[in-house]
Scaffold this active site. Sequence first.
Site, mmCIF file in Angstrom:
data_model
loop_
_atom_site.group_PDB
_atom_site.id
_atom_site.type_symbol
_atom_site.label_atom_id
_atom_site.label_comp_id
_atom_site.label_asym_id
_atom_site.label_seq_id
_atom_site.Cartn_x
_atom_site.Cartn_y
_atom_site.Cartn_z
ATOM 1 N N SER A 96 40.936 40.040 50.093
ATOM 2 C CA SER A 96 40.555 40.287 48.795
ATOM 3 C C SER A 96 40.138 41.765 48.593
ATOM 4 C CB SER A 96 39.457 39.381 48.453
ATOM 5 O OG SER A 96 39.359 39.476 46.988
ATOM 6 N N ASP A 139 47.929 32.479 44.942
ATOM 7 C CA ASP A 139 46.677 33.056 44.420
ATOM 8 C C ASP A 139 47.214 33.812 43.137
ATOM 9 O OD1 ASP A 139 44.964 34.980 44.304
ATOM 10 O OD2 ASP A 139 45.156 35.975 45.971
ATOM 11 N N HIS A 169 43.833 31.999 47.073
ATOM 12 C CA HIS A 169 43.164 33.089 47.332
ATOM 13 C C HIS A 169 42.551 32.576 48.769
ATOM 14 C CE1 HIS A 169 41.970 37.046 46.688
ATOM 15 N NE2 HIS A 169 40.662 36.943 46.746
#
Length: 721
Positions: free
Chosen positions: A553, A636, A668
């Site tokens: 991330s 995602d 994600h």
Amino acid sequence: MAIRATKFTPSVLLSAPRRSPGIPNADGSLVLYTTHVYSFEDHEKTVEIRVLDVKSNESRLVSRHKELSEPNWLDDETVFLLESDTDGTTNVLVGPIDDFDNQHYVAGEIPAPASNFKLKQVKDGYALAFNALAKPNDELYNPDTAAKPHSTGKLYDSIWVRHWDTYKTQNRAAIWYTTIKKDDSSSSEDSKWTLTHLVNALQGTSLESPIPPFGGTDNFDLSSSGLIFVAKDPDLNQALNTKCNVYLISLSSFTQTTPSAPVKVATKSYDGAATSPVFSPDGRSAAFLAMEKNGYEADRNRVFVILDVNQPVAALHWISREDGDGKFWDRSPSGVTWSADSGTLFLTAEDEGKTSLFAAISSANLPGPVTKLTEDGSITDVRPLTPRQLFITKSSLVDNSTYQYLELPSKNVTTISSASRDGSAFGLSPSQVSEIWYRGASSDTKIHAWVVRPSTYNKNDTYPLAFLVHGGPQGAWTDSWSTRWNPAVFAEQGYITICPNPTGSTGYGQAFTDAIHQQWGGLPYEDLVQGFDYIERHMPDVDTSRAVALGASYGGYMMNWIQGHGLGRKFKALVTHDGVFSMAGQLASEELYFPFHDLGGAPTSAGTRKEWARWDPSLHIEEWKTPHLIIHNELDYRLTISEGLAAFNALQTRGVESRFLTFPDENHWVLKPENSMVWHRVVINWINRYVGLPALCKEEDIFTFATPKEEQDAGAEEERS
């Protein structure tokens, strides 16, 4: 027989029992909990409901079935469980704790998937509140029985098309209530618990609660006379706003078929997110957490109290500016729990790399100072037993679950030994974990980092460095267990794993968190540069000539940023998981308020476009040289897969050694056990290759699920428990 690991490998991590928070009975003598175990040989999950006898330290099986969940007590002899059926319905099961499998019965059926049950004892049984999807007509929605459309097309007229990993539909999350009580028509010996009529508490409104995708029991609560919940402001677009409202619904009884209209609680000048609404045990008051700034999901949570829920004119701030030592308390609590006597609020909050427990003690209905109650590990659940005793669930970097009793005011802790999955079960020890502090980008900033060394550590040897950068960016590495990014897994490969918390991290004061605003590749990057320099100069057991860096991330963004800057040349290999490649790509995100806040606004003017470009990794690909593994998943929707593909294509066209791993069925995160095993094998094989450590498994074994011989040799041995 019990499996006791001799080396902590991905196989051990992913096969280990995952235990829920403990649920004590009224006097704390018995503790209910759930364990999940996944078998890579059978490709199947096993779920066990167990009960721990605290006095004897013995745990026994209540029931075993992969569709069981959410155990709770109806009394000290009777257990309440949920069972998911094959047609999407949810059965409510009730039975005796000592012979559940043989004597349980179905107390009622909910004709849809249901979860997050809460119970409150009332005079004729229990009031129940739970979550299930509602159709536009306010009826329960069951995806298994719903009519299937003939076209897959979706048409939208405004943004907020999809969220996390799901496209938006007209169905919405709702809170439902009912009661469960004894059948009065039978004799007391034969009477059974029965579920009554189900009511959608949000019917006739446009409100959605819990707030998708992560809202659960922390988004609502019930008392004997009503409900309290949080919901996004229905007048604002959720893609651009975080503003939540807190609502109260009064109920004369939980058999009331038409609920009262929700009443909004006033929080003057606080227009941000809200969470954790909870009634006091006596039902007279309620507390919740709320942020001031709309559009900023990492603003500091403030504690609010409604003194009288029958007159919710406005909520009051409930924390004095000072803690028990007279210092300003600027932590951001993530959870709130009332004491058993309704006189004290217990708060969980990140504090310098730990999730600690605090008490906010008040008097005469006035806010009071905050006192810290725990010093180590991370608290995941708090359950008051008496005004002077709490039952807590916690974890650490080497323990995946521990149950403890905390006595007040002494702060004495009693650990339930047989219930603790202590590190020795994985071949881990607290002695492997330490902390460092070093000077950051500015001379007055101190940066904290966790250090995890191998269990076979020898101070006379040197070890390659695994440098892990967390996501968020407003997040932190804490002294807690993880099955996705577990620092000990890397340490047991032979690395010294270092996990820094640079500018933007949470738990070090709100000013430190806020300082990442418009500084994505600035102050945090300089903090990491300073950290690497500190390791080189002060940690002789770390071989920084054999260093790798990994992040997901925002951590993945930082890997891409590092790749184009000087620090990238310090590493032998990099790993980016679901990270940002191009800032312009963030316009495809669902929660647009996030980049708009962090990057200084929407890129609709020359000024804001310049700010977005300032920290854009894609503008520095001419410097990309370090071998790089890119991982990005198709579901995602926060950072779309084009970000990963673009980064990989850039590496390949530049001739940089690189690989690309994707999971079409993951978001994600990587959550499915087989996918997680593949993730660990690919990642560890990649980084080990560049520092001279042996591969975790052979290349041809990456996608097989009988444990490879390399892991078997290092994995587990049988030991009598």
